[in-house]
Motif scaffolding. Structure first.
Motif, PDB file in Angstrom:
ATOM      1  N   ASP A  34     -66.623  14.158  -4.375  1.00 13.93           N
ATOM      2  CA  ASP A  34     -67.773  15.631  -4.004  1.00 13.93           C
ATOM      3  C   ASP A  34     -67.661  16.625  -3.554  1.00 13.93           C
ATOM      4  O   ASP A  34     -67.072  18.052  -2.528  1.00 13.93           O
ATOM      5  N   PRO A  35     -67.380  17.368  -4.774  1.00 14.34           N
ATOM      6  CA  PRO A  35     -66.980  19.068  -4.732  1.00 14.34           C
ATOM      7  C   PRO A  35     -67.657  20.317  -4.572  1.00 14.34           C
ATOM      8  O   PRO A  35     -67.386  20.886  -4.258  1.00 14.34           O
ATOM      9  N   GLU A  36     -69.463  19.157  -3.870  1.00 14.50           N
ATOM     10  CA  GLU A  36     -70.157  20.697  -3.427  1.00 14.50           C
ATOM     11  C   GLU A  36     -70.031  20.630  -2.287  1.00 14.50           C
ATOM     12  O   GLU A  36     -70.298  21.460  -1.574  1.00 14.50           O
ATOM     13  N   THR A  37     -69.139  19.771  -1.282  1.00 16.75           N
ATOM     14  CA  THR A  37     -69.369  19.449   0.051  1.00 16.75           C
ATOM     15  C   THR A  37     -68.355  20.274   0.800  1.00 16.75           C
ATOM     16  O   THR A  37     -67.290  19.949   0.089  1.00 16.75           O
ATOM     17  N   LYS A  38     -68.703  20.583   1.979  1.00 16.39           N
ATOM     18  CA  LYS A  38     -67.346  22.082   2.359  1.00 16.39           C
ATOM     19  C   LYS A  38     -66.862  21.151   3.446  1.00 16.39           C
ATOM     20  O   LYS A  38     -67.327  20.309   4.510  1.00 16.39           O
ATOM     21  N   LEU A  39     -64.977  20.902   3.345  1.00 12.75           N
ATOM     22  CA  LEU A  39     -64.454  20.297   3.966  1.00 12.75           C
ATOM     23  C   LEU A  39     -63.572  21.238   5.431  1.00 12.75           C
ATOM     24  O   LEU A  39     -63.238  22.310   5.067  1.00 12.75           O
ATOM     25  N   PHE A  40     -64.157  19.766   6.076  1.00 10.74           N
ATOM     26  CA  PHE A  40     -63.171  20.891   7.823  1.00 10.74           C
ATOM     27  C   PHE A  40     -62.764  20.246   8.339  1.00 10.74           C
ATOM     28  O   PHE A  40     -62.469  19.099   8.374  1.00 10.74           O
ATOM     29  N   LEU A  41     -61.749  20.619   9.128  1.00  8.72           N
ATOM     30  CA  LEU A  41     -60.707  20.850  10.492  1.00  8.72           C
ATOM     31  C   LEU A  41     -61.501  20.109  11.639  1.00  8.72           C
ATOM     32  O   LEU A  41     -62.203  21.692  11.957  1.00  8.72           O
ATOM     33  N   ASN A  42     -61.915  19.381  12.790  1.00 12.08           N
ATOM     34  CA  ASN A  42     -62.150  19.318  13.725  1.00 12.08           C
ATOM     35  C   ASN A  42     -61.300  18.696  14.774  1.00 12.08           C
ATOM     36  O   ASN A  42     -60.166  17.832  14.747  1.00 12.08           O
ATOM     37  N   ASP A  43     -61.485  19.812  16.032  1.00 12.52           N
ATOM     38  CA  ASP A  43     -60.805  19.222  17.001  1.00 12.52           C
ATOM     39  C   ASP A  43     -60.664  19.957  18.677  1.00 12.52           C
ATOM     40  O   ASP A  43     -62.237  20.277  18.598  1.00 12.52           O
ATOM     41  N   TYR A  44     -60.542  18.937  19.989  1.00 15.44           N
ATOM     42  CA  TYR A  44     -61.061  19.846  21.328  1.00 15.44           C
ATOM     43  C   TYR A  44     -59.284  19.935  21.296  1.00 15.44           C
ATOM     44  O   TYR A  44     -58.882  20.637  21.214  1.00 15.44           O
ATOM     45  N   GLN A  45     -60.083  20.809  22.632  1.00 16.27           N
ATOM     46  CA  GLN A  45     -58.991  21.652  23.674  1.00 16.27           C
ATOM     47  C   GLN A  45     -58.668  22.550  23.118  1.00 16.27           C
ATOM     48  O   GLN A  45     -57.776  23.587  23.295  1.00 16.27           O
ATOM     49  N   VAL A  46     -59.405  22.994  22.221  1.00 11.10           N
ATOM     50  CA  VAL A  46     -59.520  24.638  21.696  1.00 11.10           C
ATOM     51  C   VAL A  46     -60.232  25.600  22.226  1.00 11.10           C
ATOM     52  O   VAL A  46     -59.434  26.830  22.751  1.00 11.10           O
ATOM     53  N   VAL A  47     -61.462  25.550  22.715  1.00  9.12           N
ATOM     54  CA  VAL A  47     -61.707  26.544  23.151  1.00  9.12           C
ATOM     55  C   VAL A  47     -62.542  26.296  24.970  1.00  9.12           C
ATOM     56  O   VAL A  47     -62.349  26.728  25.990  1.00  9.12           O
ATOM     57  N   ARG A  48     -62.406  24.974  24.816  1.00  6.73           N
ATOM     58  CA  ARG A  48     -62.157  24.693  26.729  1.00  6.73           C
ATOM     59  C   ARG A  48     -60.667  25.163  27.260  1.00  6.73           C
ATOM     60  O   ARG A  48     -61.359  25.183  28.601  1.00  6.73           O
ATOM     61  N   ASP A  49     -59.618  24.910  27.095  1.00  3.39           N
ATOM     62  CA  ASP A  49     -58.545  25.311  27.522  1.00  3.39           C
ATOM     63  C   ASP A  49     -57.874  25.896  26.968  1.00  3.39           C
ATOM     64  O   ASP A  49     -57.347  26.769  27.780  1.00  3.39           O
ATOM     65  N   GLY A  50     -57.781  26.322  25.640  1.00  2.00           N
ATOM     66  CA  GLY A  50     -57.127  27.439  24.899  1.00  2.00           C
ATOM     67  C   GLY A  50     -55.919  26.818  24.195  1.00  2.00           C
ATOM     68  O   GLY A  50     -54.983  27.444  23.931  1.00  2.00           O
ATOM     69  N   GLN A  51     -55.311  25.326  24.794  1.00  2.00           N
ATOM     70  CA  GLN A  51     -53.934  24.931  24.758  1.00  2.00           C
ATOM     71  C   GLN A  51     -53.874  24.938  22.552  1.00  2.00           C
ATOM     72  O   GLN A  51     -52.923  24.716  22.856  1.00  2.00           O
ATOM     73  N   ALA A 105     -51.417  30.609  24.434  1.00  2.00           N
ATOM     74  CA  ALA A 105     -52.862  30.591  25.170  1.00  2.00           C
ATOM     75  C   ALA A 105     -53.324  31.667  25.869  1.00  2.00           C
ATOM     76  O   ALA A 105     -52.330  32.603  26.931  1.00  2.00           O
ATOM     77  N   ASP A 106     -54.411  31.384  26.769  1.00  2.00           N
ATOM     78  CA  ASP A 106     -54.794  32.501  27.937  1.00  2.00           C
ATOM     79  C   ASP A 106     -54.829  31.858  28.933  1.00  2.00           C
ATOM     80  O   ASP A 106     -54.792  30.436  28.460  1.00  2.00           O
ATOM     81  N   PHE A 107     -54.760  32.560  29.659  1.00  8.23           N
ATOM     82  CA  PHE A 107     -55.178  32.337  31.446  1.00  8.23           C
ATOM     83  C   PHE A 107     -55.497  33.418  32.605  1.00  8.23           C
ATOM     84  O   PHE A 107     -55.627  34.358  31.535  1.00  8.23           O
ATOM     85  N   CYS A 108     -56.359  32.848  33.104  1.00  8.60           N
ATOM     86  CA  CYS A 108     -56.308  34.068  34.285  1.00  8.60           C
ATOM     87  C   CYS A 108     -55.014  33.845  35.467  1.00  8.60           C
ATOM     88  O   CYS A 108     -54.795  33.215  36.183  1.00  8.60           O
ATOM     89  N   THR A 109     -55.043  35.516  36.435  1.00  7.57           N
ATOM     90  CA  THR A 109     -53.703  35.355  37.466  1.00  7.57           C
ATOM     91  C   THR A 109     -54.672  35.076  38.452  1.00  7.57           C
ATOM     92  O   THR A 109     -55.552  35.051  38.093  1.00  7.57           O
ATOM     93  N   PRO A 110     -54.475  34.127  39.596  1.00 12.21           N
ATOM     94  CA  PRO A 110     -54.516  33.987  40.632  1.00 12.21           C
ATOM     95  C   PRO A 110     -55.792  35.539  41.308  1.00 12.21           C
ATOM     96  O   PRO A 110     -54.670  36.510  41.440  1.00 12.21           O
ATOM     97  N   ALA A 111     -56.575  35.253  42.081  1.00 15.23           N
ATOM     98  CA  ALA A 111     -56.995  36.547  43.348  1.00 15.23           C
ATOM     99  C   ALA A 111     -55.949  36.697  43.853  1.00 15.23           C
ATOM    100  O   ALA A 111     -55.743  38.241  44.502  1.00 15.23           O
TER     101      ALA A 111
END
Length: 561
Positions: free
Chosen positions: A365-382, A187-193
């Motif tokens: 339905d072989p024509e449809t694209k199938l996805f995984l979907n989740d959160y805290q992936v870009v909101r905080d990167g965890q 994960a990414d993080f930012c150091t304090p000032a």
């Protein structure tokens, strides 16, 4: 949505998106707006079997020379010491069996607490700087309490000069078991000032009884472009545009117009089914706004369902919902928020039930694209690396996963653009297309909100793996879960400052050319966004000719008048 609807969404198909087309809307019933349109041909992804242990090829190690741990036994080839990896209430041993890289890795066992194990102390990190911390880990013993999976976390903390540790979260791997598979956690993080004495990085395993092995740690600084807007404009020009050429003969002094009618990229929004098909003035304004500004849509809650506990009930539901919407849905979120709950695994005792779900939907339905979907992936990167690792693991087992869905409810603004871009890069490192399935930027400060909206859309649109961004609603009349992210206000959907920022980008990201041929000979080229175009020839205010063409990635994009 983040957490609040996790149990309702469960691990089951829900619609990620369908294509909007103004001319062909039919109303089936209140919970089923059927949009008849040709399926998107954006995808060029073929299912391949990937070697999970070759994850360094998928992820790409950072340049070793830039690894701040390069002199701190980063690869565990030496015996650990107090100068590099410290040990807390656990036992360790150097092992040489099935290591990720090099000859040796480190086994951690006999742990007394959740955070028992190893940690590292790093001095001299730059203030106010973005970094990425990662390592490879595999679980070597299973939990015995009946639950399907264990969880591994990395955490950080720093010690200010004034004392008193400050803690922060890093990466999470929530689907661990003793399967001899190396997974990257980071994960990414930012150091304090402020000036600090040092930073520490910890590994936590839950529950305490599990043992694990670690290898190949890295700590790198995330580069920051000198000019963010110019950098994203450059990438957008490179990834979203191509050369379009128009040639031919026309009457002298004729006017030629080249206009993008439909973007290849999916600019979408979540919609409320009842409002979208309603006949009140407010509903008509809502529908008009959607059809004017967006080319993709997804239902907010109309197609969600309560989870079933039995495998038979689950697959009966999958069969019903997929067959019901077959031919009208372009993408299914087969397993929603899987990283945050193992409901079906725990209830059924089937650890690989997610694979069966994807295969069942693909069979129906072989024509449809199938996805995984989740959160805290870009909101905080965890969960960015966890999302990529799950996709990589499923692909290695022949599971038909076609894309990654990322919820993007941005809070605690502002967020640094280099951190957001890094999270997308990591999530996309499994090699699959990405859809931003739920976007919102939350701030009561309208200027902060507007800047965040523009920043995020620039980051996403300039990343070639992202192929669609779906707003999680846009107006205060039909808001879903908060009042601090709206882009429009009132029943007429008047744009606020954040809305002007976004739809100003939409206007910028269009192609429109109008020119006059004084000689009657036309031979001109320019950069143009991918998508569907109308070419027209005009003389004395009358249209002499109109044609419709598609600017594609694999065509020569030379069009004759």
């Amino acid at each position: 949505m983040d957490g609040t609807e996790r149990r309702l969404a469960g691990c089951c198909p829900r619609s990620i998106g369908f294509l909007l087309e103004k001319r062909t809307i039919e109303v089936d019933r209140i919970d089923s707006v059927v949009i008849n349109n040709n399926k998107s041909d954006f995808y060029d992804t073929k299912l391949e079997t990937l070697a999970v242990r070759s994850v360094d090829v998928i992820f790409g190690h950072e340049d070793e020379s830039k690894n701040l741990l390069k002199n701190l036994n980063w690869d565990f080839e030496k015996e650990i010491s107090a100068a590099d990896w410290k040990v807390r209430t656990a036992s360790t041993e150097k092992i040489s069996q099935n290591c990720y890289t090099g000859k040796y890795c480190l086994r951690v066992y006999n742990r007394q607490k959740k955070d028992s194990g190893i940690y590292m102390r790093v001095y001299g990190m730059k203030p106010s700087t973005s970094y990425y911390m990662s390592l490879f880990i595999k679980q070597t013993t299973n939990r015995t309490d009946g639950h399907a999976y264990s969880r591994i976390r990395t955490l950080g903390r720093y010690l200010p000069m004034s004392g008193g540790y400050k803690n922060f979260n890093l990466g999470r791997l929530p689907f661990m078991r003793a399967d001899d598979v190396w997974r990257q956690i980071g994960a990414d993080f930012c150091t304090p000032a402020e000036e600090v004495k040092y930073h520490e990085f910890w590994i936590r395993g839950e529950p305490t009884e599990i043992d694990y092995a670690v290898d190949t740690a890295a700590l790198t600084e995330i580069p920051v472009p000198a000019n963010f807007k110019k950098d994203t404009d450059r990438k957008i020009n490179l990834y979203r545009k191509t050369n379009l050429t128009v040639i031919g003969k026309v009457p002298k002094d004729a006017v030629i117009v080249v206009q993008l009618r439909k973007h290849e990229f999916g600019f979408g929004t979540a919609i409320k089914g009842a409002a979208f098909i309603g006949e009140r003035d407010i509903d008509k304004n809502y529908r008009k706004f959607i059809l004017e500004y967006f080319n993709w849509a997804v239902f907010e809650n109309d197609m969600k369902w309560k989870p079933m506990e039995k495998r038979k009930e689950l697959f009966r539901r999958i069969k019903y919902v997929v067959n019901h919407y077959k031919g009208n849905i372009t993408e299914w979120d087969v397993c929603n928020e899987y990283l945050h709950t193992h409901f079906f695994e725990d209830k059924t005792g089937l650890l690989d039930i997610i694979e069966d779900e994807f295969k069942e939907v693909m069979k129906l339905d072989p024509e449809t694209k199938l996805f995984l979907n989740d959160y805290q992936v870009v909101r905080d990167g965890q969960y960015a690396s966890a999302q990529a690792m799950l996709a990589t693991y499923l692909l290695s087992r022949g599971t038909p996963v076609h894309g990654i869905g990322i919820q993007s409810h941005l809070r605690n603004l502002p967020i640094r653009p280099e951190q957001l871009a890094k999270r997308v890069q990591i999530a996309g490192s499994a090699g699959l297309p990405i859809t931003i399935t739920e976007f919102s930027a939350h701030s009561k400060d309208m200027k902060v909100r507007a800047e965040a909206v523009e920043m995020a859309y620039r980051v996403y649109f300039s990343d070639p793996k992202v192929h669609a961004i779906i707003m999680w609603g846009f107006g205060d009349q039909y808001g879903s879960f908060a009042n601090d992210f709206f882009l429009t206000e009132g029943p007429d959907n008047k744009l606020n400052e954040a809305g002007k920022a976004l739809f100003g980008l939409f206007k910028k990201w269009r192609t429109f050319r109008r020119f006059t041929s004084t000689t009657g000979q036309v031979n001109t080229s320019f950069r143009a966004f991918y998508g569907d175009y109308e070419l027209s020839v005009w003389k004395d205010g009358k249209a002499l000719k109109k044609s419709f063409v598609k600017v594609t990635r694999d065509g020569d994009n030379i069009f004759h008048l």
